[in-house]
Design a protein around this motif. Sequence first.
Motif, PDB file in Angstrom:
ATOM      1  N   ARG A 154       0.692  -1.203   0.039  1.00 11.87           N
ATOM      2  CA  ARG A 154      -0.061   0.177   0.023  1.00 11.87           C
ATOM      3  C   ARG A 154       0.953   1.346   0.216  1.00 11.87           C
ATOM      4  O   ARG A 154       0.461   2.230  -0.695  1.00 11.87           O
ATOM      5  N   SER A 157       2.499   1.815  -3.174  1.00 11.18           N
ATOM      6  CA  SER A 157       1.538   2.280  -4.282  1.00 11.18           C
ATOM      7  C   SER A 157       1.257   3.727  -4.369  1.00 11.18           C
ATOM      8  O   SER A 157       1.052   4.365  -5.195  1.00 11.18           O
ATOM      9  N   LEU A 158       1.132   4.321  -3.064  1.00  6.74           N
ATOM     10  CA  LEU A 158       0.974   5.627  -2.583  1.00  6.74           C
ATOM     11  C   LEU A 158       2.278   6.342  -3.233  1.00  6.74           C
ATOM     12  O   LEU A 158       2.207   7.402  -3.859  1.00  6.74           O
ATOM     13  N   ARG A 159       3.367   5.792  -2.902  1.00  5.66           N
ATOM     14  CA  ARG A 159       4.734   6.514  -3.488  1.00  5.66           C
ATOM     15  C   ARG A 159       4.488   6.699  -4.784  1.00  5.66           C
ATOM     16  O   ARG A 159       4.905   7.528  -5.579  1.00  5.66           O
ATOM     17  N   LEU A 160       4.314   5.683  -5.558  1.00  4.74           N
ATOM     18  CA  LEU A 160       4.065   5.640  -6.891  1.00  4.74           C
ATOM     19  C   LEU A 160       3.145   6.382  -7.640  1.00  4.74           C
ATOM     20  O   LEU A 160       3.197   7.295  -8.659  1.00  4.74           O
ATOM     21  N   ASN A 161       2.168   6.726  -6.774  1.00  6.12           N
ATOM     22  CA  ASN A 161       0.865   7.383  -7.377  1.00  6.12           C
ATOM     23  C   ASN A 161       1.451   8.854  -6.924  1.00  6.12           C
ATOM     24  O   ASN A 161       1.014   9.905  -8.035  1.00  6.12           O
ATOM     25  N   THR A 162       1.908   9.106  -5.939  1.00  4.84           N
ATOM     26  CA  THR A 162       2.605  10.418  -5.783  1.00  4.84           C
ATOM     27  C   THR A 162       3.541  10.949  -6.873  1.00  4.84           C
ATOM     28  O   THR A 162       3.415  12.142  -7.447  1.00  4.84           O
ATOM     29  N   ILE A 164       3.769   9.554 -10.053  1.00  2.00           N
ATOM     30  CA  ILE A 164       2.970  10.022 -11.169  1.00  2.00           C
ATOM     31  C   ILE A 164       2.129  11.119 -11.253  1.00  2.00           C
ATOM     32  O   ILE A 164       2.140  11.938 -12.149  1.00  2.00           O
ATOM     33  N   ASP A 165       1.397  11.321  -9.977  1.00  2.00           N
ATOM     34  CA  ASP A 165       0.846  12.773  -9.977  1.00  2.00           C
ATOM     35  C   ASP A 165       1.664  14.129 -10.186  1.00  2.00           C
ATOM     36  O   ASP A 165       1.386  15.063 -10.643  1.00  2.00           O
ATOM     37  N   THR A 197      -0.847   9.036   5.798  1.00  2.00           N
ATOM     38  CA  THR A 197      -0.386   8.381   4.488  1.00  2.00           C
ATOM     39  C   THR A 197       1.182   8.011   4.524  1.00  2.00           C
ATOM     40  O   THR A 197       1.713   7.152   3.784  1.00  2.00           O
ATOM     41  N   ASP A 225      -6.537  18.789  -2.414  1.00  2.00           N
ATOM     42  CA  ASP A 225      -5.579  17.827  -2.842  1.00  2.00           C
ATOM     43  C   ASP A 225      -4.318  18.345  -3.374  1.00  2.00           C
ATOM     44  O   ASP A 225      -3.368  17.786  -3.140  1.00  2.00           O
ATOM     45  N   GLN A 229      -0.752  17.625  -1.580  1.00  2.00           N
ATOM     46  CA  GLN A 229       0.354  17.378  -2.310  1.00  2.00           C
ATOM     47  C   GLN A 229       1.810  17.997  -2.015  1.00  2.00           C
ATOM     48  O   GLN A 229       2.765  17.517  -1.949  1.00  2.00           O
TER      49      GLN A 229
END
Length: 342
Positions: A154, A157-162, A164-165, A197, A225, A229
């Motif tokens: 998890r 996944s959050l790190r990857l999502n950050t 990409i964002d 997070t 959001d 970030q």
Amino acid sequence: MIAGSIAKILKTYHANTASPAIAMTISEDQRVLYSNATPQQDHFFESNFRRPFSNWKANVGLKNTNLDELARNSFLHSAGATLLVVVFLLCGMALTIRATDREARLAQAKSNFVANVSHELKTPLSLISLFSEILELGRVNNEEKKAEYYRIIRHESLRLNTTIDNILDFSRIEAGRKTYQLVDGDMADVIHYVLSTHRYQIVNSGFDIQTDIQPDLPSVLIDRDAMAQAISNLLDNAIKYSGKVKQISLTAKTLASNLCVEIADHGIGIPRAEQARVFEKFYRVGNGLVHDVKGSGLGLSLVKHIIEAHNGTISVESDVGKGSRFRILLPIAASVPSANDA
């Protein structure tokens, strides 16, 4: 009468005969037939006329100057023009070299960006793949260990999502399509959300996060959001670039007519000469310790863009080897429009 006729004929065929620079004398034997002036020095040109005036002689000299002075003036004018051309050429070369150097540095920064982003994407993907495969094969029977692996998946996944964002937001900013929806928000809630997070990363890395959030913080107009970030990027940097002292402080308080958020670490620090540039896109501090840690070089530039879109400011105070403190100031007064195009 002869002198007047000669002057008239000369003016007909050579309009510049009466030029103040030229002294002309026409004589027959020792008798002067025409003279418009006395030369400053001797005549520099003598010639006899053809028949039927073969006994006439023309003498030409310079009235207000001499050949040496004329040559010197001509040389000075030529030298001045040449010097001016050389200066323009040197300026053009300097501008060309500067532009080329800037393009080369930008190309290198982009190349480093691609390499660093590839690493930023590959690392969490590798961990997700590894732990999901272990769980899928049923190699872990301990429920506590399973829960830990799920937390790792998890978190990565959050790190990857950050990551990409950050890349997508940077792309939107560059294209001028990034927008923010500003509504009344509670910064304390945003900070607590970001900390939740990062809880696994903080605990797993052995960090001690000290928070000091003022009770009853006034609400501010924010894009929740986007602000999460920005805080997340600052917290990530504090964790990545901390030294042996794994201690981070996060404070939120009112300061005059602003809401102030500060994130401080005890890491490697930023040289004073480079502090103004850390918010530039692709820029990374020229410190060997910094380059040991992979990063995209976009985090702080995105933070600056987000804060300025909220009519706020961000600054940094840092000492090499002692750590860095990033300060965000957001206006409390409801003077920000409800939607801000960046």
